[in-house]
Design an enzyme around this catalytic site. Structure first.
Site, PDB file in Angstrom:
ATOM      1  N   GLN A  94       0.867  -1.189   0.000  1.00 29.04           N
ATOM      2  CA  GLN A  94       0.000   0.000   0.000  1.00 29.04           C
ATOM      3  C   GLN A  94       0.900   1.235   0.000  1.00 29.04           C
ATOM      4  O   GLN A  94       1.781   1.367   0.848  1.00 29.04           O
ATOM      5  CB  GLN A  94      -0.913   0.007   1.231  1.00 29.04           C
ATOM      6  CG  GLN A  94      -1.849   1.218   1.262  1.00 29.04           C
ATOM      7  CD  GLN A  94      -2.788   1.217   2.464  1.00 29.04           C
ATOM      8  OE1 GLN A  94      -2.755   0.316   3.303  1.00 29.04           O
ATOM      9  NE2 GLN A  94      -3.620   2.235   2.547  1.00 29.04           N
ATOM     10  N   HIS A 100      -8.496   2.920  -0.253  1.00 24.79           N
ATOM     11  CA  HIS A 100      -8.978   3.000  -1.638  1.00 24.79           C
ATOM     12  C   HIS A 100      -9.159   1.586  -2.150  1.00 24.79           C
ATOM     13  O   HIS A 100      -8.358   0.701  -1.843  1.00 24.79           O
ATOM     14  CB  HIS A 100      -8.016   3.787  -2.536  1.00 24.79           C
ATOM     15  CG  HIS A 100      -6.597   3.331  -2.437  1.00 24.79           C
ATOM     16  ND1 HIS A 100      -5.793   3.666  -1.369  1.00 24.79           N
ATOM     17  CD2 HIS A 100      -5.844   2.542  -3.235  1.00 24.79           C
ATOM     18  CE1 HIS A 100      -4.591   3.117  -1.530  1.00 24.79           C
ATOM     19  NE2 HIS A 100      -4.603   2.416  -2.659  1.00 24.79           N
TER      20      HIS A 100
HETATM   21  P1  AMP Z   1      -1.768   1.415  -3.508  1.00 24.51           P
HETATM   22  O1  AMP Z   1      -0.430   0.922  -3.988  1.00 24.51           O
HETATM   23  O2  AMP Z   1      -2.779   0.333  -3.327  1.00 24.51           O
HETATM   24  O3  AMP Z   1      -1.642   2.317  -2.314  1.00 24.51           O
HETATM   25  O4  AMP Z   1      -2.358   2.258  -4.721  1.00 24.51           O
HETATM   26  C1  AMP Z   1      -2.156   3.619  -4.903  1.00 24.51           C
HETATM   27  C2  AMP Z   1      -2.512   3.885  -6.342  1.00 24.51           C
HETATM   28  O5  AMP Z   1      -2.667   5.283  -6.507  1.00 24.51           O
HETATM   29  C3  AMP Z   1      -1.449   3.435  -7.354  1.00 24.51           C
HETATM   30  O6  AMP Z   1      -2.022   2.465  -8.208  1.00 24.51           O
HETATM   31  C4  AMP Z   1      -1.074   4.727  -8.078  1.00 24.51           C
HETATM   32  O7  AMP Z   1      -0.852   4.525  -9.454  1.00 24.51           O
HETATM   33  C5  AMP Z   1      -2.299   5.602  -7.817  1.00 24.51           C
HETATM   34  N1  AMP Z   1      -2.088   7.034  -7.859  1.00 24.51           N
HETATM   35  C6  AMP Z   1      -1.123   7.745  -7.232  1.00 24.51           C
HETATM   36  N2  AMP Z   1      -1.276   9.069  -7.465  1.00 24.51           N
HETATM   37  C7  AMP Z   1      -2.388   9.190  -8.237  1.00 24.51           C
HETATM   38  C8  AMP Z   1      -3.076  10.308  -8.806  1.00 24.51           C
HETATM   39  N3  AMP Z   1      -2.660  11.559  -8.632  1.00 24.51           N
HETATM   40  N4  AMP Z   1      -4.178  10.054  -9.563  1.00 24.51           N
HETATM   41  C9  AMP Z   1      -4.596   8.784  -9.750  1.00 24.51           C
HETATM   42  N5  AMP Z   1      -3.999   7.699  -9.230  1.00 24.51           N
HETATM   43  C10 AMP Z   1      -2.908   7.892  -8.483  1.00 24.51           C
END
Ligand code: AMP
Length: 114
Positions: A94, A100
């Protein structure tokens, strides 16, 4: 608690490609998509991860779950199917400390995941 990137998206301080929103959630396209459809669903009520769910009102959690299903419906994924992922904590990698749900779809997904 310091603001995360998702707090800033919710506050309208940074842009997002929003595909669905209601009183309870906002859903926007992941900036680094891992499938033809890759959308993140974020509840307006902040919590760090699903590990905190026992501390929250079940109604809030229910609205979040409904928001996930409504987003998948908006994306037209109900027929083909989709996967919902909650990366939780360090071992799951994460990276954003605001709960999310990842919705992934639009292609055949491997099981088990890595
Ligand atoms: P996690 O690794 O489960 O915490 O997922 C976080 C996700 O947020 C990743 O898949 C990133 O690609 C995505 N992410 C980070 N910054 C943004 C942003 N500004 N807009 C959309 N997605 C994002």
């Amino acid at each position: 608690m310091e603001d995360t990137i998702f707090d800033k998206i919710l506050a309208g301080e940074i842009p997002a490609d929003t595909v669905f929103e209601n009183d309870h959630v906002i859903a926007f396209r992941d900036i680094s998509p891992q499938a033809p459809e890759h959308v993140l669903v974020v509840p307006r009520n902040r919590m760090t991860s699903i590990a905190e769910a026992p501390d929250h009102d079940p109604a809030v959690l229910g609205h979040f779950l409904q928001g996930i299903a409504l987003t998948a419906e908006r994306l037209g994924l109900e027929e083909g199917g989709y996967r919902v992922v909650f990366n939780t904590g360090r071992d799951a990698q994460q990276t954003v400390a605001y709960i999310h749900a990842h919705i992934l779809g639009g292609r055949k997904l491997q099981w088990p995941p890595g």
